[in-house]
Scaffold this motif. Structure first.
Motif, PDB file in Angstrom:
ATOM      1  N   TYR A  30      -2.850 -26.571 -56.416  1.00 41.84           N
ATOM      2  CA  TYR A  30      -2.461 -25.494 -57.316  1.00 41.84           C
ATOM      3  C   TYR A  30      -2.735 -24.115 -56.703  1.00 41.84           C
ATOM      4  O   TYR A  30      -1.859 -23.239 -56.671  1.00 41.84           O
ATOM      5  N   GLU A  31      -3.959 -23.896 -56.243  1.00 35.06           N
ATOM      6  CA  GLU A  31      -4.360 -22.601 -55.673  1.00 35.06           C
ATOM      7  C   GLU A  31      -3.538 -22.262 -54.437  1.00 35.06           C
ATOM      8  O   GLU A  31      -3.080 -21.134 -54.266  1.00 35.06           O
ATOM      9  N   ARG A  32      -3.318 -23.224 -53.595  1.00 36.74           N
ATOM     10  CA  ARG A  32      -2.543 -23.029 -52.364  1.00 36.74           C
ATOM     11  C   ARG A  32      -1.107 -22.616 -52.687  1.00 36.74           C
ATOM     12  O   ARG A  32      -0.551 -21.717 -52.076  1.00 36.74           O
ATOM     13  N   ASN A  33      -0.518 -23.283 -53.663  1.00 31.62           N
ATOM     14  CA  ASN A  33       0.832 -22.963 -54.101  1.00 31.62           C
ATOM     15  C   ASN A  33       0.911 -21.498 -54.529  1.00 31.62           C
ATOM     16  O   ASN A  33       1.814 -20.765 -54.112  1.00 31.62           O
ATOM     17  N   LEU A  34      -0.026 -21.053 -55.356  1.00 31.41           N
ATOM     18  CA  LEU A  34      -0.018 -19.677 -55.845  1.00 31.41           C
ATOM     19  C   LEU A  34      -0.252 -18.670 -54.722  1.00 31.41           C
ATOM     20  O   LEU A  34       0.397 -17.622 -54.676  1.00 31.41           O
ATOM     21  N   MET A  35      -1.169 -18.968 -53.812  1.00 30.85           N
ATOM     22  CA  MET A  35      -1.446 -18.062 -52.689  1.00 30.85           C
ATOM     23  C   MET A  35      -0.216 -17.892 -51.798  1.00 30.85           C
ATOM     24  O   MET A  35       0.142 -16.776 -51.417  1.00 30.85           O
ATOM     25  N   ILE A  36       0.421 -18.995 -51.473  1.00 30.04           N
ATOM     26  CA  ILE A  36       1.610 -18.948 -50.612  1.00 30.04           C
ATOM     27  C   ILE A  36       2.721 -18.177 -51.305  1.00 30.04           C
ATOM     28  O   ILE A  36       3.346 -17.282 -50.713  1.00 30.04           O
ATOM     29  N   THR A  37       2.955 -18.497 -52.555  1.00 31.73           N
ATOM     30  CA  THR A  37       4.037 -17.860 -53.301  1.00 31.73           C
ATOM     31  C   THR A  37       3.799 -16.361 -53.439  1.00 31.73           C
ATOM     32  O   THR A  37       4.726 -15.553 -53.258  1.00 31.73           O
ATOM     33  N   LEU A  91       4.602 -14.657 -50.164  1.00 26.44           N
ATOM     34  CA  LEU A  91       6.048 -14.607 -49.936  1.00 26.44           C
ATOM     35  C   LEU A  91       6.687 -13.502 -50.772  1.00 26.44           C
ATOM     36  O   LEU A  91       7.562 -12.783 -50.296  1.00 26.44           O
ATOM     37  N   ARG A  92       6.229 -13.342 -52.010  1.00 28.89           N
ATOM     38  CA  ARG A  92       6.738 -12.252 -52.856  1.00 28.89           C
ATOM     39  C   ARG A  92       6.379 -10.904 -52.230  1.00 28.89           C
ATOM     40  O   ARG A  92       7.209 -10.012 -52.183  1.00 28.89           O
ATOM     41  N   GLU A  93       5.158 -10.783 -51.750  1.00 27.04           N
ATOM     42  CA  GLU A  93       4.707  -9.537 -51.127  1.00 27.04           C
ATOM     43  C   GLU A  93       5.517  -9.212 -49.870  1.00 27.04           C
ATOM     44  O   GLU A  93       5.781  -8.055 -49.573  1.00 27.04           O
ATOM     45  N   MET A  94       5.926 -10.254 -49.148  1.00 31.74           N
ATOM     46  CA  MET A  94       6.736 -10.067 -47.936  1.00 31.74           C
ATOM     47  C   MET A  94       8.164  -9.634 -48.272  1.00 31.74           C
ATOM     48  O   MET A  94       8.892  -9.189 -47.405  1.00 31.74           O
ATOM     49  N   GLY A  95       8.569  -9.837 -49.511  1.00 32.14           N
ATOM     50  CA  GLY A  95       9.921  -9.469 -49.912  1.00 32.14           C
ATOM     51  C   GLY A  95      10.950 -10.559 -49.733  1.00 32.14           C
ATOM     52  O   GLY A  95      12.138 -10.275 -49.594  1.00 32.14           O
ATOM     53  N   VAL A  96      10.518 -11.806 -49.747  1.00 29.31           N
ATOM     54  CA  VAL A  96      11.458 -12.923 -49.638  1.00 29.31           C
ATOM     55  C   VAL A  96      12.427 -12.847 -50.813  1.00 29.31           C
ATOM     56  O   VAL A  96      12.011 -12.765 -51.969  1.00 29.31           O
ATOM     57  N   LYS A  97      13.703 -12.855 -50.511  1.00 33.26           N
ATOM     58  CA  LYS A  97      14.738 -12.650 -51.533  1.00 33.26           C
ATOM     59  C   LYS A  97      15.065 -13.913 -52.311  1.00 33.26           C
ATOM     60  O   LYS A  97      15.281 -13.866 -53.517  1.00 33.26           O
ATOM     61  N   ASN A  98      15.153 -15.019 -51.637  1.00 32.28           N
ATOM     62  CA  ASN A  98      15.551 -16.286 -52.264  1.00 32.28           C
ATOM     63  C   ASN A  98      14.351 -17.230 -52.272  1.00 32.28           C
ATOM     64  O   ASN A  98      14.173 -18.021 -51.361  1.00 32.28           O
ATOM     65  N   LEU A  99      13.540 -17.113 -53.309  1.00 30.77           N
ATOM     66  CA  LEU A  99      12.283 -17.853 -53.384  1.00 30.77           C
ATOM     67  C   LEU A  99      12.293 -18.775 -54.592  1.00 30.77           C
ATOM     68  O   LEU A  99      12.535 -18.347 -55.711  1.00 30.77           O
ATOM     69  N   LEU A 100      12.026 -20.050 -54.326  1.00 34.62           N
ATOM     70  CA  LEU A 100      11.908 -21.052 -55.377  1.00 34.62           C
ATOM     71  C   LEU A 100      10.513 -21.661 -55.262  1.00 34.62           C
ATOM     72  O   LEU A 100      10.062 -21.966 -54.155  1.00 34.62           O
ATOM     73  N   LYS A 153       5.264 -16.795 -62.908  1.00 30.28           N
ATOM     74  CA  LYS A 153       6.057 -15.730 -63.526  1.00 30.28           C
ATOM     75  C   LYS A 153       5.331 -14.392 -63.429  1.00 30.28           C
ATOM     76  O   LYS A 153       5.963 -13.349 -63.209  1.00 30.28           O
ATOM     77  N   LEU A 154       4.007 -14.392 -63.588  1.00 31.00           N
ATOM     78  CA  LEU A 154       3.229 -13.157 -63.457  1.00 31.00           C
ATOM     79  C   LEU A 154       3.321 -12.586 -62.043  1.00 31.00           C
ATOM     80  O   LEU A 154       3.306 -11.367 -61.860  1.00 31.00           O
ATOM     81  N   ILE A 155       3.422 -13.468 -61.062  1.00 36.97           N
ATOM     82  CA  ILE A 155       3.583 -13.042 -59.670  1.00 36.97           C
ATOM     83  C   ILE A 155       4.970 -12.436 -59.465  1.00 36.97           C
ATOM     84  O   ILE A 155       5.184 -11.637 -58.574  1.00 36.97           O
ATOM     85  N   GLY A 156       5.903 -12.821 -60.316  1.00 39.47           N
ATOM     86  CA  GLY A 156       7.261 -12.291 -60.219  1.00 39.47           C
ATOM     87  C   GLY A 156       8.290 -13.291 -59.743  1.00 39.47           C
ATOM     88  O   GLY A 156       9.410 -12.919 -59.409  1.00 39.47           O
ATOM     89  N   VAL A 157       7.937 -14.559 -59.738  1.00 43.94           N
ATOM     90  CA  VAL A 157       8.875 -15.594 -59.317  1.00 43.94           C
ATOM     91  C   VAL A 157       9.796 -15.912 -60.497  1.00 43.94           C
ATOM     92  O   VAL A 157       9.332 -16.126 -61.614  1.00 43.94           O
ATOM     93  N   THR A 158      11.086 -15.930 -60.231  1.00 36.86           N
ATOM     94  CA  THR A 158      12.043 -16.230 -61.295  1.00 36.86           C
ATOM     95  C   THR A 158      12.619 -17.632 -61.178  1.00 36.86           C
ATOM     96  O   THR A 158      13.054 -18.200 -62.172  1.00 36.86           O
ATOM     97  N   ASP A 159      12.642 -18.188 -59.985  1.00 36.95           N
ATOM     98  CA  ASP A 159      13.169 -19.544 -59.784  1.00 36.95           C
ATOM     99  C   ASP A 159      12.010 -20.522 -59.657  1.00 36.95           C
ATOM    100  O   ASP A 159      11.439 -20.697 -58.579  1.00 36.95           O
ATOM    101  N   ILE A 160      11.652 -21.112 -60.784  1.00 39.35           N
ATOM    102  CA  ILE A 160      10.523 -22.049 -60.850  1.00 39.35           C
ATOM    103  C   ILE A 160      11.065 -23.388 -61.336  1.00 39.35           C
ATOM    104  O   ILE A 160      11.888 -23.445 -62.238  1.00 39.35           O
TER     105      ILE A 160
END
Length: 137
Positions: free
Chosen positions: A77-84, A87-96, A109-116
């Protein structure tokens, strides 16, 4: 279109193999050697590295309109959130990102991921459609 799949467990491996079979260029990244060795002949690139390390992620071409990045890490769980989050901070455009429960979905969703996605939900929808297809019931 290219795909980078982070996490080479059962789901990540199946996704990578299916996308490759459809003709897409697939890169798989996992921190463990065994799953990478098991898939290296089935995908374009199979890399061993720690995706929680921004230097590792920075070496991959992830910020591109034609690159889709899938965080398929499920059990950690923690690893998933850290990686995601990185990736958001890097500006990855197409992130699932994969989620294993409602709390993790809220955090993504709080991190800003829309494709979950939740693998269990996708499988349940597919089986529901199969079971209720016209003529089956």
């Amino acid at each position: 279109m290219k795909f980078v799949i982070i996490g080479c467990g059962q789901f990540g491996r199946a996704l990578a193999i299916n996308l490759t079979a459809l003709g897409y260029e697939v890169t798989v990244l996992d921190s463990q050697e065994a799953p990478i060795n098991a898939i290296k002949d089935s995908v374009a690139y199979a890399l061993i590295g720690d995706a929680t390390d921004p230097r590792v992620l920075g070496k991959l071409e992830l910020v591109s309109d034609d690159t889709y990045v899938v965080v398929a890490v499920g059990e950690n769980y923690e690893r998933n959130l850290m990686i995601t989050a990185q990736l958001r901070e890097m500006g990855v455009k197409n992130l699932l990102a994969r989620s294993v429960n409602e709390l993790q979905t809220k955090m993504l969703k709080l991190i800003g991921v829309t494709d979950i996605f939740r693998v269990e939900d996708v499988a349940a929808r597919q089986l529901t459609q199969r079971f209720t297809a016209e003529g089956l019931v």
